[in-house]
Design a protein around this motif. Structure first.
Motif, PDB file in Angstrom:
ATOM      1  N   THR A   4       0.839  -1.184   0.000  1.00  9.78           N
ATOM      2  CA  THR A   4       0.000   0.000   0.000  1.00  9.78           C
ATOM      3  C   THR A   4       0.875   1.236   0.000  1.00  9.78           C
ATOM      4  OG1 THR A   4      -0.137   0.251   2.402  1.00  9.78           O
ATOM      5  CG2 THR A   4      -1.730  -1.229   1.371  1.00  9.78           C
ATOM      6  N   ILE A   6       0.227   5.009   1.490  1.00 13.40           N
ATOM      7  CA  ILE A   6      -0.681   5.838   2.263  1.00 13.40           C
ATOM      8  C   ILE A   6      -0.314   7.302   2.049  1.00 13.40           C
ATOM      9  CG2 ILE A   6      -1.736   6.198   4.516  1.00 13.40           C
ATOM     10  CD1 ILE A   6      -1.848   3.290   3.562  1.00 13.40           C
ATOM     11  N   ALA A  73      -6.874  -0.874   3.675  1.00  5.13           N
ATOM     12  CA  ALA A  73      -5.492  -0.721   3.235  1.00  5.13           C
ATOM     13  C   ALA A  73      -4.554  -1.507   4.147  1.00  5.13           C
ATOM     14  CB  ALA A  73      -5.106   0.756   3.221  1.00  5.13           C
ATOM     15  N   ALA A  74      -4.795  -1.442   5.442  1.00  6.45           N
ATOM     16  CA  ALA A  74      -3.914  -2.130   6.394  1.00  6.45           C
ATOM     17  C   ALA A  74      -3.936  -3.640   6.189  1.00  6.45           C
ATOM     18  CB  ALA A  74      -4.332  -1.787   7.819  1.00  6.45           C
ATOM     19  N   HIS A  80       3.729  -1.272   3.810  1.00  7.01           N
ATOM     20  CA  HIS A  80       2.959  -0.034   3.753  1.00  7.01           C
ATOM     21  C   HIS A  80       3.906   1.159   3.658  1.00  7.01           C
ATOM     22  CE1 HIS A  80      -0.500  -2.449   5.053  1.00  7.01           C
ATOM     23  NE2 HIS A  80       0.328  -2.995   5.930  1.00  7.01           N
ATOM     24  N   LEU A 107      -2.695   2.166  11.154  1.00 12.58           N
ATOM     25  CA  LEU A 107      -2.273   0.859  10.656  1.00 12.58           C
ATOM     26  C   LEU A 107      -2.066  -0.158  11.778  1.00 12.58           C
ATOM     27  CD1 LEU A 107       0.396   1.935   7.986  1.00 12.58           C
ATOM     28  CD2 LEU A 107      -1.833   0.889   7.501  1.00 12.58           C
ATOM     29  N   ASP A 115       5.026  -7.637   9.327  1.00 13.22           N
ATOM     30  CA  ASP A 115       4.600  -6.537   8.461  1.00 13.22           C
ATOM     31  C   ASP A 115       5.554  -5.360   8.625  1.00 13.22           C
ATOM     32  OD1 ASP A 115       2.503  -8.096   7.692  1.00 13.22           O
ATOM     33  OD2 ASP A 115       0.931  -6.872   8.624  1.00 13.22           O
ATOM     34  N   ILE A 117       6.163  -1.120   7.967  1.00 13.56           N
ATOM     35  CA  ILE A 117       5.827   0.255   7.595  1.00 13.56           C
ATOM     36  C   ILE A 117       7.103   0.922   7.097  1.00 13.56           C
ATOM     37  CG2 ILE A 117       5.064   2.508   8.441  1.00 13.56           C
ATOM     38  CD1 ILE A 117       3.329   1.087  10.480  1.00 13.56           C
TER      39      ILE A 117
END
Length: 438
Positions: A4, A6, A73-74, A80, A107, A115, A117
């Motif tokens: 994603t 953001i 989205a998360a 991300h 998120l 995951d 970020i």
């Protein structure tokens, strides 16, 4: 890969479309419903050469979609990218990090261990470390990395597809491996890859922008000296730039830098250095900022002198509103700042720009705007060339002379053919360059 992005402003939409063009499946997310609807239809939020075509191609492929649902989205992907704005706080030099923090907080409840970020926003050094600590409490096992962007407005699509370098600040081999996979096609093409810690990655961006801003302010400071000494700053810049240790790039004298990056980035850097107790190490950036701002004041003073010492009752034509060509961005635009200052002193100001008029009108409604250069110059006592669009360099000065009341032009960007304009009967003035003897 699935990922994603953001924030779908300038950086976000270019990054999302580039990732989709590499073959990834990308979901762009934003809270602006009108923007998301436009993006889904292939309409970008900014003017940038090549962006509309890239966006439409990747949307049509199905690899790029958009949403306003942050929870969706998360859950969509394990990676991300955060591309939200970090503007300067009102009344402060510091960056406003509320949007970055809000994205991480939104998120976090949906993240799984492993995951990642990935911040692309420009932030003060130490931001990633602070967010990582925050994430350890709300999403154990998820990671934070920093991957600064180095896009130039007007060249963003090219810079994103073929970057000069990729910098990743990571805390683990796993995070590095994820980002190597994201950028695998570029790495196969030989793009340099720098793995470092998040603090260094954050500093790379602001250090780069600070150095470039310093080069711009340096040559503009030399223009001031040239005005006092009767020397020619263009010849000076060419000779100084011929030294391979210095180089000619960013040694173009003019109206100074603007836009959404350089001004707020160097101020934010100074503020963060003060917080760290090393403000004196970057104190010179205050003079860099002051020199840059002074170019606007000097241009207003030059223009005032050319109309007899006062703007009351004069007509001033302005060529350019964007902070640079090939952009519709008027944030901290030197051209718009000069235009507003002159209007404030009583001139009637007509502004032309090929792309930025709508944005300029929203920021400076007190000015007049036109999409026609001759109309902008009609009965003008002075013409100011403030944004070096190629269209202005192609103007026939002999034809334009018939539109104005007085054929006087200030070339604040050193982009016009001075000899040609003077042959056509114009009095041309450029900061840092001596006037030819009559």
């Amino acid at each position: 890969m699935r990922m994603t992005v953001i924030g779908t402003g300038y950086v976000g939409v270019v990054h999302a479309a580039t990732l989709a063009d590499l073959g990834h499946e990308v979901l762009g997310a934003d809270i602006d419903e009108e923007r998301i609807s436009a993006l889904a239809a292939g309409i970008p939020p900014v003017y940038e050469p090549g962006l509309r075509e890239l966006l439409q191609r990747t949307v049509a492929s199905g690899r790029l979609r958009f949403t306003t649902d942050m929870a969706r989205a998360a859950r969509f992907a394990p990676v991300h990218f955060v591309c939200v704005g970090t503007p300067q706080l009102p009344g402060s030099k510091s960056a406003d990090l509320r949007s970055v923090e809000a994205v991480v907080d939104a998120l976090a409840p949906h993240l799984a261990p492993g995951d990642l970020i990935v911040g692309k926003s420009t932030v003060p050094v130490g931001t990633a470390a602070r967010l990582a600590e925050r994430l350890r409490r709300t999403a154990p096992g998820a990671g934070i990395a920093w991957n600064p962007e180095f896009l130039r407005e007007g060249f963003a699509v090219r810079d994103s597809a073929s970057p000069e370098r990729i910098v990743v600040g990571v805390a683990s081999g796993h995070d590095e491996a994820v980002l190597r996979e994201v950028y695998a096609p570029m790495l196969r093409d030989g793009v340099p890859f720098f793995r470092t810690d998040p603090n260094t990655a954050e500093l790379v961006k602001v250090a780069s922008n600070s150095f470039l801003a310093t080069k711009i302010s340096f040559i503009n400071a030399m223009a001031e000296v040239c005005d006092a000494a009767g020397a020619d700053v263009l010849t000076l810049a060419e000779a100084v730039g011929a030294d391979p240790r210095i180089g000619p790039r960013f040694l173009q004298p003019g109206l100074g830098f603007g836009g959404s990056c350089f001004p707020k980035d160097i101020r934010g850097f100074m503020a963060r250095a003060e917080e760290l107790g090393v403000g004196s190490a970057v104190a010179f950036l205050q003079e860099v900022d002051d020199i840059n701002t002074r170019q606007r004041t000097r241009t207003v003073e030059l223009a005032r002198g050319l109309v007899g010492g006062a703007f009351d009752g004069t007509n001033v034509a302005v060529l350019g509103a964007a902070f640079k060509p090939d952009s519709d961005d008027v944030r901290d635009s030197p051209a718009l700042a000069v235009s507003r200052a002159i209007r404030h002193e009583g001139a009637r100001v007509r502004v032309h720009d090929p792309e930025a008029l709508d944005n300029a009108r929203g920021l400076a409604p007190e000015l007049q705007y036109t999409l026609d250069v001759p109309k902008a110059c009609e009965e003008a006592d002075l013409v100011l060339h403030l944004t070096p669009w190629p269209e202005y360099q192609a103007i026939d000065p002999a034809l334009l002379a018939a539109q104005v009341r007085r054929p006087t032009v200030v070339d604040a960007r050193h982009a016009l053919d001075a000899a040609m304009w003077r042959r056509a009967g114009w009095s041309l003035h450029a900061p840092g360059r001596p006037q030819p003897e009559e």
